[in-house]
Design a protein around this motif. Structure first.
Motif, PDB file in Angstrom:
ATOM      1  N   ASN A   9       0.863  -1.177   0.000  1.00  0.00           N
ATOM      2  CA  ASN A   9       0.000   0.000   0.000  1.00  0.00           C
ATOM      3  C   ASN A   9       0.901   1.229   0.000  1.00  0.00           C
ATOM      4  OD1 ASN A   9      -2.846  -0.898   0.387  1.00  0.00           O
ATOM      5  ND2 ASN A   9      -1.960  -1.901   2.170  1.00  0.00           N
ATOM      6  N   PRO A  24      -6.049  -0.788   4.630  1.00  0.00           N
ATOM      7  CA  PRO A  24      -7.015  -1.065   3.567  1.00  0.00           C
ATOM      8  C   PRO A  24      -8.442  -1.229   4.099  1.00  0.00           C
ATOM      9  CG  PRO A  24      -5.619  -2.979   3.963  1.00  0.00           C
ATOM     10  CD  PRO A  24      -5.106  -1.879   4.838  1.00  0.00           C
ATOM     11  N   ASP A  25      -9.405  -1.005   3.229  1.00  0.00           N
ATOM     12  CA  ASP A  25     -10.800  -1.237   3.563  1.00  0.00           C
ATOM     13  C   ASP A  25     -11.162  -2.678   3.207  1.00  0.00           C
ATOM     14  OD1 ASP A  25     -10.883  -1.237   0.808  1.00  0.00           O
ATOM     15  OD2 ASP A  25     -12.252   0.449   0.627  1.00  0.00           O
ATOM     16  N   ALA A  26     -12.427  -3.032   3.342  1.00  0.00           N
ATOM     17  CA  ALA A  26     -12.854  -4.415   3.112  1.00  0.00           C
ATOM     18  C   ALA A  26     -12.546  -4.884   1.688  1.00  0.00           C
ATOM     19  CB  ALA A  26     -14.348  -4.559   3.410  1.00  0.00           C
ATOM     20  N   GLU A  27     -12.768  -4.018   0.690  1.00  0.00           N
ATOM     21  CA  GLU A  27     -12.530  -4.422  -0.698  1.00  0.00           C
ATOM     22  C   GLU A  27     -11.053  -4.679  -0.968  1.00  0.00           C
ATOM     23  OE1 GLU A  27     -13.471  -2.889  -5.257  1.00  0.00           O
ATOM     24  OE2 GLU A  27     -13.381  -1.405  -3.636  1.00  0.00           O
ATOM     25  N   SER A  28     -10.200  -3.762  -0.542  1.00  0.00           N
ATOM     26  CA  SER A  28      -8.778  -3.973  -0.797  1.00  0.00           C
ATOM     27  C   SER A  28      -8.214  -5.091   0.082  1.00  0.00           C
ATOM     28  CB  SER A  28      -7.977  -2.677  -0.636  1.00  0.00           C
ATOM     29  OG  SER A  28      -8.177  -2.085   0.611  1.00  0.00           O
ATOM     30  N   GLU A  69     -11.798  -6.600  12.697  1.00  0.00           N
ATOM     31  CA  GLU A  69     -13.107  -6.605  12.054  1.00  0.00           C
ATOM     32  C   GLU A  69     -13.345  -7.965  11.391  1.00  0.00           C
ATOM     33  OE1 GLU A  69     -15.286  -4.164  12.161  1.00  0.00           O
ATOM     34  OE2 GLU A  69     -14.015  -2.624  13.061  1.00  0.00           O
ATOM     35  N   TRP A  71     -14.281  -8.644   8.431  1.00  0.00           N
ATOM     36  CA  TRP A  71     -13.742  -8.700   7.081  1.00  0.00           C
ATOM     37  C   TRP A  71     -12.212  -8.790   7.055  1.00  0.00           C
ATOM     38  CZ3 TRP A  71     -10.779  -4.373   6.308  1.00  0.00           C
ATOM     39  CH2 TRP A  71     -11.119  -3.216   7.006  1.00  0.00           C
ATOM     40  N   GLU A  72     -11.562  -8.616   8.207  1.00  0.00           N
ATOM     41  CA  GLU A  72     -10.109  -8.769   8.278  1.00  0.00           C
ATOM     42  C   GLU A  72      -9.684 -10.208   8.581  1.00  0.00           C
ATOM     43  OE1 GLU A  72      -8.262  -4.682   9.912  1.00  0.00           O
ATOM     44  OE2 GLU A  72      -9.724  -5.590  11.267  1.00  0.00           O
ATOM     45  N   GLN A 145      -3.300   4.558  -2.243  1.00  0.00           N
ATOM     46  CA  GLN A 145      -4.425   4.993  -1.416  1.00  0.00           C
ATOM     47  C   GLN A 145      -4.654   6.497  -1.594  1.00  0.00           C
ATOM     48  OE1 GLN A 145      -6.298   2.913   0.339  1.00  0.00           O
ATOM     49  NE2 GLN A 145      -5.040   1.089   0.041  1.00  0.00           N
ATOM     50  N   SER A 175     -13.162   2.745  -2.889  1.00  0.00           N
ATOM     51  CA  SER A 175     -12.624   3.726  -1.938  1.00  0.00           C
ATOM     52  C   SER A 175     -11.868   4.854  -2.614  1.00  0.00           C
ATOM     53  CB  SER A 175     -11.662   3.023  -0.977  1.00  0.00           C
ATOM     54  OG  SER A 175     -10.526   2.553  -1.697  1.00  0.00           O
TER      55      SER A 175
END
Length: 196
Positions: A9, A24-28, A69, A71-72, A145, A175
């Motif tokens: 990243n 990163p967010d859930a998608e990345s 989280e 998603w992680e 990012q 994002s």
């Protein structure tokens, strides 16, 4: 022979420090999870190995920490179970599915690539600069990012020779992050592996 892919990243201004707000967010995170799952093994320097182990090693209790989280969790499971190679002059031993890479850096990484049939995922800041200078990185994968940090270590900082790259993949995330994957323009080495 396998390929060595440097993946990281990075902020718009080139900052790659892990505390620079580049989480990163859930998608990345799904993207990084898939990349780790596809890799034959991960290659880290000591600092990155210790940082990743502190964050992503499964606790002895067996459960993941409360701060993580949902998603992680797939990423944590993928990196926790992945084979790892660590470059370090300071560490006498490693664990967490890892082995120390011994000997002269260039020779050791060449041998690792020769034993691989897929790709090796390289992470970190300093080690990739050394390996790029040796011409051993076959692919550069940057998830840029949408943030400007203004301080901290920069991508491939200290590299003395220019490396001409050609774009082989570009993907936009919801994002605003943008993935760029490159290979050296004069690459005559292993073929590009899976585009995602």
């Amino acid at each position: 022979m396998g390929a060595l892919r440097y993946s990281i990243n990075v902020a718009l201004d080139g900052c790659v420090h892990h505390e620079a707000g580049l989480a990163p967010d859930a998608e990345s995170m799904r993207y990084w999870t898939a990349q780790i799952a596809e890799a034959d093994a991960l290659l880290f320097g000591r600092v990155t190995y210790e940082m990743m182990a502190a964050a992503w090693r499964r606790p002895e209790s067996g459960g993941w920490p409360d701060w993580m989280e949902e998603w992680e969790t797939p990423f944590a499971e993928a990196i926790d179970g992945a084979s790892k190679h660590v470059v370090s002059r300071m560490l006498g031993s490693v664990d967490w599915n890892a082995e120390l890479l011994r000997g002269e850096l260039g020779d050791a990484v060449r041998q690792l690539k020769e034993r691989s049939s897929g790709y090796l995922s390289l992470g970190g800041v300093k080690l990739p600069t050394e390996l790029a200078a040796l011409g051993l990185i076959d692919e550069f994968e940057f998830l840029v990012q949408p943030v400007v940090v203004g301080h901290g270590p920069r991508l491939l900082e200290g590299l003395r020779e220019r490396i001409q790259l050609e774009l082989v993949e570009r993907r936009e995330f919801a994002s605003g992050a943008v993935l760029h994957r490159y290979r050296p323009a004069a690459a005559g080495g292993p073929p590009l592996l899976g585009a995602g």
